[in-house]
Design an enzyme around this catalytic site. Structure first.
Site, short mmCIF file in Angstrom:
data_model
loop_
_atom_site.label_atom_id
_atom_site.label_comp_id
_atom_site.label_asym_id
_atom_site.label_seq_id
_atom_site.Cartn_x
_atom_site.Cartn_y
_atom_site.Cartn_z
CD GLU A 106 -9.68 2.36 2.93
OE1 GLU A 106 -9.08 1.41 2.40
OE2 GLU A 106 -10.38 3.18 2.29
CE LYS A 140 -3.79 -2.60 -0.19
NZ LYS A 140 -5.26 -2.74 -0.30
CG ASP A 144 -5.12 -3.55 -3.61
OD1 ASP A 144 -5.07 -4.25 -2.58
OD2 ASP A 144 -5.50 -2.37 -3.62
O1 KIV Z 1 -6.53 0.49 -3.49
C1 KIV Z 1 -6.00 1.31 -2.73
O2 KIV Z 1 -5.54 2.39 -3.11
C2 KIV Z 1 -5.92 0.95 -1.31
C3 KIV Z 1 -5.55 2.05 -0.37
C4 KIV Z 1 -6.74 2.87 -0.09
C5 KIV Z 1 -4.92 1.52 0.86
O3 KIV Z 1 -6.19 -0.15 -0.95
#
Ligand code: KIV
Length: 284
Positions: A188, A119, A89
Protein backbone atom coordinates in the site's frame (compact mmCIF):
# COMPACT_ATOMS: atom_id res chain seq x y z
CA UNK A 1 -20.62 -11.13 -15.97
CA UNK A 2 -22.58 -13.60 -13.78
CA UNK A 3 -20.00 -15.76 -12.05
CA UNK A 4 -21.86 -17.67 -9.37
CA UNK A 5 -21.01 -21.20 -10.49
CA UNK A 6 -17.24 -20.97 -10.55
CA UNK A 7 -14.94 -22.83 -8.20
CA UNK A 8 -13.47 -20.84 -5.33
CA UNK A 9 -9.75 -20.13 -5.74
CA UNK A 10 -7.30 -21.19 -3.04
CA UNK A 11 -4.00 -19.64 -1.93
CA UNK A 12 -1.92 -21.73 -4.36
CA UNK A 13 -4.07 -20.68 -7.31
CA UNK A 14 -2.97 -17.05 -6.86
CA UNK A 15 0.70 -18.11 -6.91
CA UNK A 16 -0.05 -20.01 -10.16
CA UNK A 17 -1.72 -16.88 -11.54
CA UNK A 18 1.49 -14.94 -10.87
CA UNK A 19 3.55 -17.63 -12.59
CA UNK A 20 1.21 -17.52 -15.58
CA UNK A 21 1.29 -13.71 -15.73
CA UNK A 22 -2.46 -13.45 -15.00
CA UNK A 23 -3.35 -10.27 -13.14
CA UNK A 24 -5.40 -10.58 -9.94
CA UNK A 25 -8.42 -8.31 -9.36
CA UNK A 26 -9.36 -7.79 -5.71
CA UNK A 27 -11.98 -5.49 -4.22
CA UNK A 28 -13.12 -4.93 -0.67
CA UNK A 29 -16.70 -5.74 0.34
CA UNK A 30 -18.32 -5.65 3.75
CA UNK A 31 -21.95 -6.63 3.34
CA UNK A 32 -24.11 -9.32 1.75
CA UNK A 33 -25.08 -7.24 -1.28
CA UNK A 34 -21.63 -5.74 -1.83
CA UNK A 35 -20.02 -9.19 -1.81
CA UNK A 36 -22.74 -10.52 -4.12
CA UNK A 37 -22.08 -7.69 -6.59
CA UNK A 38 -18.32 -8.33 -6.42
CA UNK A 39 -18.76 -12.06 -7.04
CA UNK A 40 -21.19 -11.50 -9.90
CA UNK A 41 -18.76 -9.01 -11.43
CA UNK A 42 -16.11 -11.73 -11.48
CA UNK A 43 -13.46 -10.49 -9.01
CA UNK A 44 -10.74 -13.02 -8.20
CA UNK A 45 -10.75 -12.28 -4.50
CA UNK A 46 -12.71 -10.26 -1.94
CA UNK A 47 -11.12 -8.50 1.01
CA UNK A 48 -13.29 -7.82 4.04
CA UNK A 49 -10.95 -5.03 5.08
CA UNK A 50 -10.89 -3.24 8.39
CA UNK A 51 -11.37 -0.14 6.23
CA UNK A 52 -15.00 -0.95 7.05
CA UNK A 53 -14.34 1.03 10.23
CA UNK A 54 -14.15 4.19 8.13
CA UNK A 55 -16.44 3.54 5.18
CA UNK A 56 -19.19 1.55 6.92
CA UNK A 57 -18.95 2.47 10.61
CA UNK A 58 -17.91 6.14 10.33
CA UNK A 59 -14.74 6.04 12.44
CA UNK A 60 -11.79 8.30 11.55
CA UNK A 61 -9.40 5.35 11.32
CA UNK A 62 -9.27 1.55 11.39
CA UNK A 63 -7.95 1.46 14.96
CA UNK A 64 -11.34 1.19 16.77
CA UNK A 65 -12.46 -1.82 14.70
CA UNK A 66 -12.99 -4.99 16.79
CA UNK A 67 -13.06 -8.72 16.16
CA UNK A 68 -16.85 -8.59 16.63
CA UNK A 69 -17.18 -5.93 13.88
CA UNK A 70 -15.05 -8.04 11.54
CA UNK A 71 -16.97 -11.21 12.29
CA UNK A 72 -20.38 -9.64 11.54
CA UNK A 73 -19.22 -8.22 8.21
CA UNK A 74 -17.29 -11.37 7.28
CA UNK A 75 -20.33 -13.58 7.79
CA UNK A 76 -22.51 -11.23 5.74
CA UNK A 77 -19.96 -11.10 2.91
CA UNK A 78 -19.59 -14.89 3.01
CA UNK A 79 -23.35 -15.30 2.49
CA UNK A 80 -23.19 -12.90 -0.46
CA UNK A 81 -20.17 -14.53 -2.14
CA UNK A 82 -20.08 -18.24 -1.31
CA UNK A 83 -17.87 -19.07 -4.31
CA UNK A 84 -15.24 -16.37 -3.97
CA UNK A 85 -12.06 -16.48 -1.88
CA UNK A 86 -12.51 -14.07 1.03
CA UNK A 87 -9.57 -12.58 2.92
CA UNK A 88 -10.47 -11.12 6.30
CA UNK A 89 -8.38 -8.41 7.93
CA UNK A 90 -7.20 -9.14 11.44
CA UNK A 91 -8.15 -5.92 13.26
CA UNK A 92 -5.79 -3.86 15.43
CA UNK A 93 -4.86 -5.64 18.68
CA UNK A 94 -6.19 -9.00 17.49
CA UNK A 95 -2.65 -10.08 16.47
CA UNK A 96 -0.43 -7.69 18.42
CA UNK A 97 -0.66 -9.11 21.93
CA UNK A 98 0.67 -12.67 21.77
CA UNK A 99 1.13 -15.49 19.28
CA UNK A 100 -1.44 -17.63 21.16
CA UNK A 101 -4.08 -14.88 21.04
CA UNK A 102 -3.32 -14.31 17.34
CA UNK A 103 -3.83 -17.98 16.46
CA UNK A 104 -7.04 -18.03 18.51
CA UNK A 105 -8.41 -14.93 16.70
CA UNK A 106 -7.29 -16.10 13.25
CA UNK A 107 -8.90 -19.46 14.04
CA UNK A 108 -12.21 -17.80 14.92
CA UNK A 109 -12.30 -15.85 11.66
CA UNK A 110 -11.30 -18.92 9.63
CA UNK A 111 -13.38 -21.56 11.39
CA UNK A 112 -16.48 -19.67 12.55
CA UNK A 113 -16.52 -16.79 10.05
CA UNK A 114 -15.59 -19.06 7.13
CA UNK A 115 -12.88 -16.77 5.80
CA UNK A 116 -10.49 -18.42 3.32
CA UNK A 117 -7.47 -16.55 4.64
CA UNK A 118 -6.53 -13.76 7.04
CA UNK A 119 -4.58 -10.55 6.41
CA UNK A 120 -2.01 -9.26 8.88
CA UNK A 121 -0.49 -5.77 8.69
CA UNK A 122 3.27 -5.63 9.26
CA UNK A 123 6.58 -6.80 7.82
CA UNK A 124 9.72 -8.21 9.43
CA UNK A 125 8.39 -7.49 12.94
CA UNK A 126 5.35 -9.68 12.33
CA UNK A 127 7.06 -12.48 10.41
CA UNK A 128 6.97 -14.70 13.52
CA UNK A 129 3.24 -14.12 13.98
CA UNK A 130 2.53 -14.77 10.28
CA UNK A 131 4.55 -17.98 10.48
CA UNK A 132 2.65 -19.17 13.56
CA UNK A 133 -0.74 -18.63 11.88
CA UNK A 134 0.52 -20.31 8.70
CA UNK A 135 1.77 -23.28 10.72
CA UNK A 136 -1.62 -23.50 12.41
CA UNK A 137 -3.02 -24.19 8.94
CA UNK A 138 -4.49 -20.81 8.05
CA UNK A 139 -3.41 -19.06 4.81
CA UNK A 140 -2.04 -15.56 5.45
CA UNK A 141 -1.93 -12.50 3.23
CA UNK A 142 0.61 -9.95 4.50
CA UNK A 143 0.26 -6.15 4.18
CA UNK A 144 3.30 -3.86 4.07
CA UNK A 145 4.11 -0.28 3.07
CA UNK A 146 1.47 2.04 4.47
CA UNK A 147 -0.17 -0.02 7.20
CA UNK A 148 -3.22 2.03 8.28
CA UNK A 149 -3.47 0.46 11.76
CA UNK A 150 -0.04 1.88 12.63
CA UNK A 151 -0.14 4.99 10.45
CA UNK A 152 0.51 7.12 13.55
CA UNK A 153 4.04 5.67 13.59
CA UNK A 154 4.51 6.21 9.84
CA UNK A 155 3.86 9.94 9.72
CA UNK A 156 0.19 9.52 8.82
CA UNK A 157 -1.30 8.29 5.54
CA UNK A 158 1.89 8.82 3.52
CA UNK A 159 3.72 7.10 0.67
CA UNK A 160 6.29 4.69 2.15
CA UNK A 161 9.76 3.58 1.07
CA UNK A 162 10.98 6.77 -0.59
CA UNK A 163 14.46 6.92 0.99
CA UNK A 164 17.16 4.29 0.35
CA UNK A 165 16.88 2.95 3.91
CA UNK A 166 13.09 2.84 3.80
CA UNK A 167 13.11 1.18 0.36
CA UNK A 168 15.60 -1.47 1.56
CA UNK A 169 13.44 -2.06 4.67
CA UNK A 170 10.37 -2.63 2.45
CA UNK A 171 12.25 -5.15 0.29
CA UNK A 172 13.39 -6.92 3.50
CA UNK A 173 9.80 -6.87 4.82
CA UNK A 174 8.48 -8.42 1.61
CA UNK A 175 11.07 -11.22 1.71
CA UNK A 176 10.45 -11.80 5.43
CA UNK A 177 6.66 -12.23 5.03
CA UNK A 178 7.15 -14.54 2.05
CA UNK A 179 9.63 -16.66 4.02
CA UNK A 180 7.19 -16.70 6.94
CA UNK A 181 4.63 -18.44 4.73
CA UNK A 182 2.40 -15.64 3.41
CA UNK A 183 0.77 -16.61 0.09
CA UNK A 184 0.24 -12.99 -1.01
CA UNK A 185 1.29 -9.52 0.05
CA UNK A 186 -0.56 -6.22 -0.22
CA UNK A 187 1.69 -3.24 -1.01
CA UNK A 188 0.00 0.00 0.00
CA UNK A 189 1.19 3.48 -0.99
CA UNK A 190 4.57 2.40 -2.36
CA UNK A 191 6.33 4.12 -5.30
CA UNK A 192 5.62 2.19 -8.51
CA UNK A 193 9.30 1.55 -9.28
CA UNK A 194 9.92 0.07 -5.83
CA UNK A 195 6.76 -2.07 -6.02
CA UNK A 196 8.02 -3.38 -9.39
CA UNK A 197 11.33 -4.48 -7.81
CA UNK A 198 9.52 -6.20 -4.93
CA UNK A 199 7.10 -7.90 -7.32
CA UNK A 200 10.00 -9.26 -9.38
CA UNK A 201 11.86 -10.48 -6.31
CA UNK A 202 8.96 -12.41 -4.78
CA UNK A 203 7.45 -15.73 -5.85
CA UNK A 204 4.15 -14.85 -4.12
CA UNK A 205 1.83 -12.30 -5.77
CA UNK A 206 1.91 -8.64 -4.81
CA UNK A 207 -1.42 -6.80 -4.71
CA UNK A 208 -1.03 -3.07 -5.09
CA UNK A 209 -3.10 -0.23 -3.75
CA UNK A 210 -1.30 2.95 -4.73
CA UNK A 211 1.67 0.83 -5.81
CA UNK A 212 1.63 1.15 -9.59
CA UNK A 213 0.97 -1.06 -12.58
CA UNK A 214 3.69 -3.68 -12.09
CA UNK A 215 2.12 -5.42 -9.10
CA UNK A 216 0.63 -8.85 -9.79
CA UNK A 217 -2.82 -7.57 -8.90
CA UNK A 218 -4.72 -4.56 -7.65
CA UNK A 219 -7.15 -3.87 -4.83
CA UNK A 220 -9.51 -0.93 -4.36
CA UNK A 221 -11.88 -0.09 -1.54
CA UNK A 222 -15.48 -0.66 -2.69
CA UNK A 223 -16.71 2.74 -1.49
CA UNK A 224 -13.78 4.60 -3.08
CA UNK A 225 -14.10 3.06 -6.53
CA UNK A 226 -17.89 3.48 -6.57
CA UNK A 227 -17.95 7.04 -5.24
CA UNK A 228 -19.74 6.09 -2.02
CA UNK A 229 -17.30 7.64 0.45
CA UNK A 230 -17.23 11.38 0.03
CA UNK A 231 -14.98 12.35 2.96
CA UNK A 232 -11.70 11.70 1.15
CA UNK A 233 -10.57 10.05 -2.07
CA UNK A 234 -6.87 9.08 -2.22
CA UNK A 235 -4.88 9.96 -5.38
CA UNK A 236 -4.47 6.29 -6.28
CA UNK A 237 -8.21 5.61 -6.58
CA UNK A 238 -9.93 5.36 -9.94
CA UNK A 239 -13.59 6.29 -9.44
CA UNK A 240 -15.76 4.09 -11.65
CA UNK A 241 -19.16 5.43 -10.56
CA UNK A 242 -20.67 8.14 -8.39
CA UNK A 243 -23.13 6.07 -6.43
CA UNK A 244 -23.38 8.52 -3.53
CA UNK A 245 -24.79 11.13 -5.91
CA UNK A 246 -27.10 8.56 -7.51
CA UNK A 247 -28.42 7.52 -4.06
CA UNK A 248 -28.81 11.10 -2.84
CA UNK A 249 -30.74 12.10 -5.96
CA UNK A 250 -33.03 9.07 -5.72
CA UNK A 251 -33.79 9.71 -2.05
CA UNK A 252 -34.44 13.41 -2.78
CA UNK A 253 -36.98 12.39 -5.45
CA UNK A 254 -38.65 9.99 -3.00
CA UNK A 255 -38.90 12.69 -0.31
CA UNK A 256 -40.45 15.05 -2.85
CA UNK A 257 -42.91 12.35 -4.03
CA UNK A 258 -44.03 11.69 -0.44
CA UNK A 259 -44.41 15.40 0.37
CA UNK A 260 -46.37 16.05 -2.85
CA UNK A 261 -48.58 12.95 -2.53
CA UNK A 262 -47.15 11.30 -5.64
CA UNK A 263 -46.10 8.10 -3.88
CA UNK A 264 -47.43 5.42 -3.51
CA UNK A 265 -49.33 5.09 -6.79
CA UNK A 266 -52.10 2.54 -7.36
CA UNK A 267 -49.59 0.03 -8.71
CA UNK A 268 -47.74 0.11 -5.37
CA UNK A 269 -50.93 -0.51 -3.33
CA UNK A 270 -52.94 -3.64 -2.40
CA UNK A 271 -56.66 -4.04 -3.16
CA UNK A 272 -59.57 -5.79 -1.42
CA UNK A 273 -63.23 -6.43 -2.23
CA UNK A 274 -65.39 -3.27 -2.20
CA UNK A 275 -68.37 -5.00 -0.46
CA UNK A 276 -66.15 -5.85 2.53
CA UNK A 277 -65.05 -2.24 2.78
CA UNK A 278 -68.70 -1.13 2.51
CA UNK A 279 -69.71 -3.54 5.34
CA UNK A 280 -66.78 -2.43 7.45
CA UNK A 281 -67.86 1.20 7.01
CA UNK A 282 -71.35 0.23 8.26
CA UNK A 283 -70.09 -1.35 11.49
CA UNK A 284 -67.49 1.17 12.57
O1 KIV B 1 -8.75 -2.56 4.99
C1 KIV B 1 -8.57 -2.46 3.76
O2 KIV B 1 -9.47 -2.17 2.98
C2 KIV B 1 -7.22 -2.72 3.26
C3 KIV B 1 -6.96 -2.33 1.84
C4 KIV B 1 -6.69 -0.88 1.79
C5 KIV B 1 -5.87 -3.13 1.25
O3 KIV B 1 -6.39 -3.18 3.97
Amino acid sequence: MKDNDRKKLLADNYIEMKQEGKRIAMVTAYTYYQAMAAQEAGVDIILVGDSLGMVELGYDSTVPVTMEDMMIHLKAARRGAPNTHIIIDMPFMSFNVSVEKTIENAGLLYQKGLADSVKIEGGTEYAGVINAVYKAGIPVCAHIGLTPQTSALLGGFKVQGKTLDAAKKLVDDAIAVQEAGAFMVVLEAVPASLAAIITKKLSIPTIGIGAGIDCDGQVLVFHDMLGLYKKFTPKFVKVYANLHDVMEKAIEEYVQDVKEGNFPEEKHSFTMKKDIIDKLNEII
